[in-house]
Enzyme design. Structure first.
Site, PDB file in Angstrom:
ATOM      1  N   LYS A  77      -1.917  -9.343   0.198  1.00  0.00           N
ATOM      2  CA  LYS A  77      -1.740  -7.933  -0.137  1.00  0.00           C
ATOM      3  C   LYS A  77      -0.494  -7.366   0.522  1.00  0.00           C
ATOM      4  CE  LYS A  77      -2.970  -3.989  -1.883  1.00  0.00           C
ATOM      5  NZ  LYS A  77      -2.679  -3.868  -3.333  1.00  0.00           N
ATOM      6  N   HIS A  93      17.201 -15.105 -28.412  1.00  0.00           N
ATOM      7  CA  HIS A  93      18.256 -15.854 -27.712  1.00  0.00           C
ATOM      8  C   HIS A  93      17.669 -17.037 -26.952  1.00  0.00           C
ATOM      9  CE1 HIS A  93      21.188 -12.940 -28.947  1.00  0.00           C
ATOM     10  NE2 HIS A  93      20.355 -11.981 -28.556  1.00  0.00           N
ATOM     11  N   GLU A 123       5.228  -5.338 -15.940  1.00  0.00           N
ATOM     12  CA  GLU A 123       4.053  -5.084 -15.110  1.00  0.00           C
ATOM     13  C   GLU A 123       2.806  -5.707 -15.751  1.00  0.00           C
ATOM     14  OE1 GLU A 123       3.569  -4.386 -12.223  1.00  0.00           O
ATOM     15  OE2 GLU A 123       1.519  -3.677 -12.067  1.00  0.00           O
ATOM     16  N   GLU A 178      -0.865 -13.019 -12.241  1.00  0.00           N
ATOM     17  CA  GLU A 178      -1.213 -13.170 -10.826  1.00  0.00           C
ATOM     18  C   GLU A 178      -2.712 -13.306 -10.608  1.00  0.00           C
ATOM     19  OE1 GLU A 178      -0.161  -9.817  -8.332  1.00  0.00           O
ATOM     20  OE2 GLU A 178      -0.624  -8.402  -9.918  1.00  0.00           O
ATOM     21  N   ASN A 232       0.125 -12.677  13.703  1.00  0.00           N
ATOM     22  CA  ASN A 232       0.533 -12.380  12.328  1.00  0.00           C
ATOM     23  C   ASN A 232       2.048 -12.292  12.329  1.00  0.00           C
ATOM     24  OD1 ASN A 232       1.039 -11.294   9.807  1.00  0.00           O
ATOM     25  ND2 ASN A 232       0.183  -9.282  10.278  1.00  0.00           N
ATOM     26  N   GLY A 233       2.717 -13.064  11.477  1.00  0.00           N
ATOM     27  CA  GLY A 233       4.178 -13.043  11.435  1.00  0.00           C
ATOM     28  C   GLY A 233       4.728 -14.455  11.479  1.00  0.00           C
ATOM     29  N   TRP A 237      -2.974 -16.867   6.694  1.00  0.00           N
ATOM     30  CA  TRP A 237      -2.332 -17.178   5.419  1.00  0.00           C
ATOM     31  C   TRP A 237      -1.235 -18.172   5.776  1.00  0.00           C
ATOM     32  CZ3 TRP A 237       2.401 -16.307   2.758  1.00  0.00           C
ATOM     33  CH2 TRP A 237       2.308 -16.306   1.365  1.00  0.00           C
ATOM     34  N   CYS A 262      -1.655 -12.801   7.092  1.00  0.00           N
ATOM     35  CA  CYS A 262      -2.643 -12.909   8.174  1.00  0.00           C
ATOM     36  C   CYS A 262      -3.145 -11.533   8.591  1.00  0.00           C
ATOM     37  CB  CYS A 262      -2.009 -13.536   9.399  1.00  0.00           C
ATOM     38  SG  CYS A 262      -1.140 -15.052   9.055  1.00  0.00           S
TER      39      CYS A 262
HETATM   40  C1  F6R Z   1       1.334  -7.104  -7.676  1.00  0.00           C
HETATM   41  C2  F6R Z   1       1.536  -6.640  -6.328  1.00  0.00           C
HETATM   42  C3  F6R Z   1       2.788  -7.041  -5.636  1.00  0.00           C
HETATM   43  C4  F6R Z   1       3.325  -5.874  -4.782  1.00  0.00           C
HETATM   44  C5  F6R Z   1       4.515  -6.341  -3.954  1.00  0.00           C
HETATM   45  C6  F6R Z   1       5.090  -5.230  -3.114  1.00  0.00           C
HETATM   46  O1  F6R Z   1       0.106  -6.683  -8.179  1.00  0.00           O
HETATM   47  O2  F6R Z   1       0.701  -5.995  -5.750  1.00  0.00           O
HETATM   48  O3  F6R Z   1       3.750  -7.475  -6.536  1.00  0.00           O
HETATM   49  O4  F6R Z   1       3.666  -4.827  -5.634  1.00  0.00           O
HETATM   50  O5  F6R Z   1       4.117  -7.401  -3.112  1.00  0.00           O
HETATM   51  O6  F6R Z   1       4.164  -4.768  -2.193  1.00  0.00           O
HETATM   52  P1  F6R Z   1       4.314  -3.358  -1.510  1.00  0.00           P
HETATM   53  O7  F6R Z   1       4.203  -2.334  -2.582  1.00  0.00           O
HETATM   54  O8  F6R Z   1       3.197  -3.290  -0.517  1.00  0.00           O
HETATM   55  O9  F6R Z   1       5.672  -3.340  -0.855  1.00  0.00           O
END
Ligand code: F6R
Length: 608
Positions: free
Chosen positions: A603, A504, A481, A488, A101-102, A75, A2
């Site tokens: 994010k 395996h 990665e 994603e 938010n939370g 969210w 959020c």
């Molecule tokens: C993937 C991505 C997430 C973040 C993860 C940690 O592209 O962005 O996997 O890496 O949510 O987020 P931070 O780095 O903000 O702690």
């Protein structure tokens, strides 16, 4: 997660709220809403879906006149995304309105108590409980009422609150969810993150846990839970405003991939002096470094992957044992850490709830905590014993690219520094590493310039059902990665495997045409990788190889090869990640996915 925004001043609030919320869209959301107070009357509009729905419903804010308001992008956590569950939430008399938010963890208990007292709830959210509690305890004094309610809530929150009988005051409070205050010319603004206020001001206050803010057009007052005034200095944000804009690129993700050469150079350059590594802000004397017996790297998602790469580099260069752990696991398993343990928390946002909790767990056990953080002034940056910033600038796309790349080079820098202090590296080897490190930005630039080739290749795989990424050693770290980046944003199922582990079990999934992306940059593992590629290819796989220039035999064991420039064995992940990022990006674009805001993702993951 959020996003909240609030404004009080001499301009119309609604357009400022909509604009601020748009800047927070990157955080991820599924509904949005705004509420504005005029002459003691609060009106609100909220809707499931994109923010632009609220913009349309309010004619870009015109139907909600007034100079005091709050807004929210939600969210969903408690209750599905819907108009009624969207924030803001008002009490029955329409006199108190809240955005949040939370997560209020004890909301059910509180809700039941309020129901016993005759309160009715219209939504399924935990936030409505906050509104009703404020209503229940309201004694005409907003500050005292907020504090009373804070004492009863468990969990995390950043709240924006308006009381209609205080029509010139905006209240906000935080605990474990980010909140900043911006001092603008026309008034004052609250927000979950800096990009929301950058258009109006560069002077922001970072609000600490359990601080309550009262804003009017002219003043910003901050209180603690004892109603005492807290004095705080504002911080000047010196980002380029354009850094948070798309700047002509189709997506933030593409722009941020292109930001990588500069971001990496900005992260490396201040830390190289006379061919040696100097990390002034490290907060660790040479003696302290010599006393470290074990390192934990704790993080989530891509930051966790950067930690895995870091483990390979740190252990090989500095010979200190490193354990890498997901923050969500570390925080609950009573890890064995002590005064001779260094805990490194890696986080772009600096607000990830699990990483923050892990930090507190480690500190509580006496470990020294170093944050590798991108967002200046974020919770992890403030609570760690010391912080080494990644200078990636604002990252808006949900899928991380440039911050991840900066996390990688930060781990290289740390490993080199520790190896230097512990005498585990010769001056000559250090000089060579420093030279290779300095070359990374140009090499990344070169790889980015080959994007059309990768786009063409990606277009052939838009309908893929499963894609596997394989590698050994440090190449396994980058496979993880690459796999995450792809899945994603494109929603194609994908897994990363240590190549030796395939037989395996997983190899039974390989059939005619399955795409296997194989990363092989390590000389000592090169032959082993070639065998693994032959194994999957002979079972019908189409093999995409990523390898260093000069490894021509790879052509015979694969169907398509992407070459990365030569560098030493420690830094190859920084180069191999570029084609993998581009591959994920172009697959997602080709499939018509919302690249910058993938479904269900946020994010900044400020809840567990
Ligand atoms: C993937 C991505 C997430 C973040 C993860 C940690 O592209 O962005 O996997 O890496 O949510 O987020 P931070 O780095 O903000 O702690």
């Amino acid at each position: 997660m959020c996003g909240i925004v609030g404004y009080v001043g001499n301009e119309q609030a609604a357009p400022i709220l909509l604009d601020g919320l748009e800047k927070l869209e990157y955080r991820g959301y599924d509904s949005a809403g705004i509420a504005v107070c005029q002459d003691g009357k609060i009106k609100m509009t909220k809707a499931k879906g994109r923010l632009k729905v609220v913009g349309e419903l309010t004619h870009n804010g015109e139907t909600l006149p007034g100079t005091l308001g709050i807004g929210h992008t939600r969210w969903a956590t408690h209750g599905e995304p819907s108009d009624v569950n969207a924030h803001p939430h008002m009490n029955k008399e329409n006199s108190i309105v809240v955005v949040h938010n939370g997560i209020i963890e004890n909301y059910l208990k509180l809700k039941n108590r309020l129901i016993e007292k005759g309160y009715e709830f219209v939504s399924e959210t935990d936030t409505e409980v906050v509104t009703q509690m404020l209503d229940y305890y309201y004694n005409g004094n907003p500050l005292q009422t907020i504090i009373k309610v804070m004492h009863r809530m468990e969990g995390s929150y950043a709240l924006g609150i308006i009381f209609n009988d205080h029509p010139h005051q905006l209240y906000a409070v935080r605990k474990d969810s980010p909140l900043i205050v911006g001092k603008a010319k026309s008034g004052n603004i609250i927000a979950s993150d800096v990009p929301a206020v950058l258009k109006y001001t560069r002077d922001v206050y970072f609000i600490e846990n359990e601080e309550i803010v009262c804003l009017t057009e002219e003043d910003i007052e901050i209180f603690n839970v004892d109603e005492e005034i807290v004095h705080k200095e504002s911080v000047r944000i010196d980002w380029d405003v354009n850094a948070a804009e798309k700047g002509g690129y189709e997506h933030f993700m593409l722009k941020e991939m292109y930001d990588q050469p500069k971001a990496i150079a900005d992260t490396i350059s201040p830390r190289i002096k006379d061919g040696k590594i100097e990390i002034e802000e490290l907060g660790l004397s040479d003696e302290m470094i010599r006393g470290i017996r074990k390192i934990f790297v704790v993080a989530c998602g891509s930051a966790y992957h950067a930690g895995i790469t870091g483990k390979y580099v740190m252990e090989d260069l500095a010979r200190i044992p490193v354990e890498v752990e997901m923050a969500s696991e570390f925080r609950y398993r009573n890890p064995i850490v002590g005064e001779d343990t260094l805990v490194i928390i890696i986080s772009q946002s600096g607000e990830t709830a699990d990483s923050l909790a892990a930090l507190r767990e480690a500190k509580g056990k006496g470990a020294k905590v170093l944050g590798i953080v991108n967002v200046v002034g974020s919770s992890i940056a403030r609570e760690a014993d010391s912080v080494m910033y990644t200078w990636a600038g604002p990252e808006i796309a949900v899928a991380t690219t440039k911050a991840y790349s900066c996390q990688l080079v930060s781990m290289y820098l740390l490993s080199m520094k520790f190896a230097q202090v512990l005498g585990r590296i010769t001056d000559e080897k250090m000089l060579n590493l420093v030279e290779d490190l300095k070359k990374i930005p140009d090499q990344v630039e070169l790889l980015l310039s080959h994007k059309e080739r990768i786009q063409k290749f990606a277009n052939r795989y838009l309908a893929a059902k499963d894609i596997f990424f394989i590698g050994r050693g440090i190449d396994y770290a980058i496979s993880m990665e690459g796999s995450l980046k792809l899945k994603e944003i494109s929603y194609i199922h994908s897994e990363a495997y240590a190549a030796g582990e395939l037989k395996h079990g997983t190899i039974s999934l390989v059939e005619d045409g399955t795409l296997v992306a194989a990363v092989l940059t390590q000389e000592d593992l090169y032959k082993k990788m070639l065998s693994n590629m032959v194994e999957v290819r002979s079972r019908g796989a189409f093999v995409l190889a990523v390898t260093q220039e000069g490894n021509d035999e790879v052509e015979r064991a694969s169907d398509y090869v992407i070459y990365i420039p030569n560098t030493n064995k420690y830094f190859t992940n920084s180069l191999a990640v570029i084609p993998l990022q581009l591959f994920g990006y172009y697959i997602a674009v080709g499939r018509g996915c919302d690249v910058d805001k993938p479904r269900n993702l946020a994010k900044s993951v400020t809840v567990e």
